[in-house]
Design a protein around this motif. Sequence first.
Motif, PDB file in Angstrom:
ATOM      1  N   ARG A   1     -40.478  69.395  52.018  1.00  0.00           N
ATOM      2  CA  ARG A   1     -39.894  69.692  53.335  1.00  0.00           C
ATOM      3  C   ARG A   1     -40.972  69.861  54.413  1.00  0.00           C
ATOM      4  N   PRO A   2     -41.906  70.791  54.271  1.00  0.00           N
ATOM      5  CA  PRO A   2     -42.933  70.903  55.316  1.00  0.00           C
ATOM      6  C   PRO A   2     -43.857  69.696  55.363  1.00  0.00           C
ATOM      7  N   LEU A   3     -44.079  69.041  54.221  1.00  0.00           N
ATOM      8  CA  LEU A   3     -44.935  67.859  54.218  1.00  0.00           C
ATOM      9  C   LEU A   3     -44.369  66.787  55.129  1.00  0.00           C
ATOM     10  N   LEU A   4     -43.090  66.529  55.018  1.00  0.00           N
ATOM     11  CA  LEU A   4     -42.471  65.496  55.850  1.00  0.00           C
ATOM     12  C   LEU A   4     -42.499  65.879  57.321  1.00  0.00           C
ATOM     13  N   VAL A   5     -42.266  67.158  57.609  1.00  0.00           N
ATOM     14  CA  VAL A   5     -42.305  67.634  58.991  1.00  0.00           C
ATOM     15  C   VAL A   5     -43.685  67.403  59.597  1.00  0.00           C
ATOM     16  N   TYR A   6     -44.719  67.764  58.859  1.00  0.00           N
ATOM     17  CA  TYR A   6     -46.080  67.641  59.406  1.00  0.00           C
ATOM     18  C   TYR A   6     -46.561  66.203  59.453  1.00  0.00           C
ATOM     19  N   LEU A   7     -46.145  65.395  58.501  1.00  0.00           N
ATOM     20  CA  LEU A   7     -46.503  63.977  58.572  1.00  0.00           C
ATOM     21  C   LEU A   7     -45.888  63.329  59.812  1.00  0.00           C
TER      22      LEU A   7
ATOM     23  N   GLN B   1     -47.457  56.485  58.202  1.00  0.00           N
ATOM     24  CA  GLN B   1     -46.149  55.883  57.918  1.00  0.00           C
ATOM     25  C   GLN B   1     -46.006  55.526  56.449  1.00  0.00           C
ATOM     26  N   ALA B   2     -47.094  55.111  55.812  1.00  0.00           N
ATOM     27  CA  ALA B   2     -47.054  54.826  54.376  1.00  0.00           C
ATOM     28  C   ALA B   2     -46.758  56.097  53.583  1.00  0.00           C
ATOM     29  N   ARG B   3     -47.385  57.203  53.973  1.00  0.00           N
ATOM     30  CA  ARG B   3     -47.141  58.475  53.281  1.00  0.00           C
ATOM     31  C   ARG B   3     -45.713  58.955  53.523  1.00  0.00           C
ATOM     32  N   ILE B   4     -45.237  58.783  54.735  1.00  0.00           N
ATOM     33  CA  ILE B   4     -43.865  59.198  55.059  1.00  0.00           C
ATOM     34  C   ILE B   4     -42.863  58.440  54.197  1.00  0.00           C
ATOM     35  N   ARG B   5     -43.088  57.127  54.010  1.00  0.00           N
ATOM     36  CA  ARG B   5     -42.174  56.340  53.174  1.00  0.00           C
ATOM     37  C   ARG B   5     -42.160  56.849  51.739  1.00  0.00           C
ATOM     38  N   LEU B   6     -43.331  57.222  51.233  1.00  0.00           N
ATOM     39  CA  LEU B   6     -43.406  57.756  49.877  1.00  0.00           C
ATOM     40  C   LEU B   6     -42.619  59.063  49.736  1.00  0.00           C
ATOM     41  N   VAL B   7     -42.736  59.908  50.735  1.00  0.00           N
ATOM     42  CA  VAL B   7     -42.063  61.210  50.680  1.00  0.00           C
ATOM     43  C   VAL B   7     -40.564  61.065  50.885  1.00  0.00           C
ATOM     44  N   GLU B   8     -40.166  60.213  51.834  1.00  0.00           N
ATOM     45  CA  GLU B   8     -38.751  60.110  52.194  1.00  0.00           C
ATOM     46  C   GLU B   8     -37.906  59.488  51.104  1.00  0.00           C
ATOM     47  N   GLN B   9     -38.469  58.618  50.308  1.00  0.00           N
ATOM     48  CA  GLN B   9     -37.667  57.935  49.312  1.00  0.00           C
ATOM     49  C   GLN B   9     -37.006  58.912  48.347  1.00  0.00           C
ATOM     50  N   PRO B  10     -37.765  59.784  47.665  1.00  0.00           N
ATOM     51  CA  PRO B  10     -37.080  60.768  46.816  1.00  0.00           C
ATOM     52  C   PRO B  10     -36.426  61.887  47.611  1.00  0.00           C
ATOM     53  N   PHE B  11     -37.015  62.201  48.788  1.00  0.00           N
ATOM     54  CA  PHE B  11     -36.491  63.316  49.584  1.00  0.00           C
ATOM     55  C   PHE B  11     -35.063  63.033  50.028  1.00  0.00           C
TER      56      PHE B  11
ATOM     57  N   ARG C   1     -39.296  72.542  48.499  1.00  0.00           N
ATOM     58  CA  ARG C   1     -39.134  71.196  47.944  1.00  0.00           C
ATOM     59  C   ARG C   1     -38.013  70.414  48.631  1.00  0.00           C
ATOM     60  N   GLY C   2     -37.243  71.077  49.452  1.00  0.00           N
ATOM     61  CA  GLY C   2     -36.130  70.415  50.119  1.00  0.00           C
ATOM     62  C   GLY C   2     -34.884  70.326  49.274  1.00  0.00           C
ATOM     63  N   GLU C   3     -34.811  71.163  48.247  1.00  0.00           N
ATOM     64  CA  GLU C   3     -33.658  71.158  47.354  1.00  0.00           C
ATOM     65  C   GLU C   3     -32.663  72.216  47.827  1.00  0.00           C
ATOM     66  N   ASN C   4     -31.831  71.821  48.773  1.00  0.00           N
ATOM     67  CA  ASN C   4     -31.022  72.769  49.531  1.00  0.00           C
ATOM     68  C   ASN C   4     -30.014  73.541  48.681  1.00  0.00           C
ATOM     69  N   ILE C   5     -29.306  72.837  47.820  1.00  0.00           N
ATOM     70  CA  ILE C   5     -28.251  73.489  47.042  1.00  0.00           C
ATOM     71  C   ILE C   5     -28.832  74.570  46.142  1.00  0.00           C
ATOM     72  N   LEU C   6     -29.902  74.244  45.439  1.00  0.00           N
ATOM     73  CA  LEU C   6     -30.533  75.232  44.570  1.00  0.00           C
ATOM     74  C   LEU C   6     -31.130  76.383  45.369  1.00  0.00           C
ATOM     75  N   ALA C   7     -31.763  76.053  46.490  1.00  0.00           N
ATOM     76  CA  ALA C   7     -32.371  77.101  47.324  1.00  0.00           C
ATOM     77  C   ALA C   7     -31.310  78.088  47.805  1.00  0.00           C
ATOM     78  N   ASP C   8     -30.203  77.571  48.313  1.00  0.00           N
ATOM     79  CA  ASP C   8     -29.129  78.445  48.811  1.00  0.00           C
ATOM     80  C   ASP C   8     -28.533  79.284  47.687  1.00  0.00           C
ATOM     81  N   ARG C   9     -28.386  78.675  46.515  1.00  0.00           N
ATOM     82  CA  ARG C   9     -27.790  79.391  45.380  1.00  0.00           C
ATOM     83  C   ARG C   9     -28.670  80.568  44.960  1.00  0.00           C
TER      84      ARG C   9
END
Length: 222
Positions: A182-188, A208-218, A42-50
């Motif tokens: 995380r992988p969604l943005l990479v592949y888009l 580009q429309a999909r990327i904008r949707l993903v990047e906003q919360p990401f 999900r790209g949630e780095n702090i939780l993933a590392d913890r």
Amino acid sequence: MRALLVSACLVLLTACGSKVVPPDWKADSADLVERYKKHELRGENILADRYFEQAVNASGGAGRVAETARLWLIHCAVRRASLAEDACSEYRDLAKIETTDEDRAYYHFVTLNWAEVQPAHLPKHYAALLSGPADKRHAQITDINDPLSRLLAVSLVVQRGEGDDALLALATETASYEGWKRPLLVYLKLSEQRASARQDAAALAALQARIRLVEQPFSAVP
């Protein structure tokens, strides 16, 4: 009647006593590494590392070398499923002390050292990928039921320079369906580069429309 009740109780106690309960460190480690996977993808780095640190502490605290090595191998595989560069060095160092044939084969598979892989020690869907022709890989990967295993298979083929637009689309939709930002943005973005190179304006606009949707919360994730 009393004798029957006593006998029934003894049978019940024997059945309960024969049930193998995993030790706390193993159950904790398994739960924590699953949490790591979810938050990493999900790209949630702090939780993933913890959660990953806690998983390693659970198995490492029990002095379990092979199990701790496996955790680092999972860590490496999950990162490589998002096309991240990872040499699995932590696994490799621990594997010098103790590992399994299955983990060693998986390590060679994940790090693209496919010539050293013994297919018998890999899951069947990965073994088929190794032996099958390149033009059959899309069908073979599509048949992989587990989403993360499917995504990893695509990522490894892409890292080998053998990915096509159909495989990129498969990875994109797999990540999208699971909500793995995380992988969604990479592949888009990888698909965006390809659409731009072939001057496909319609595909480029959609990507580009999909990327904008993903990047906003990401972008708001620490």
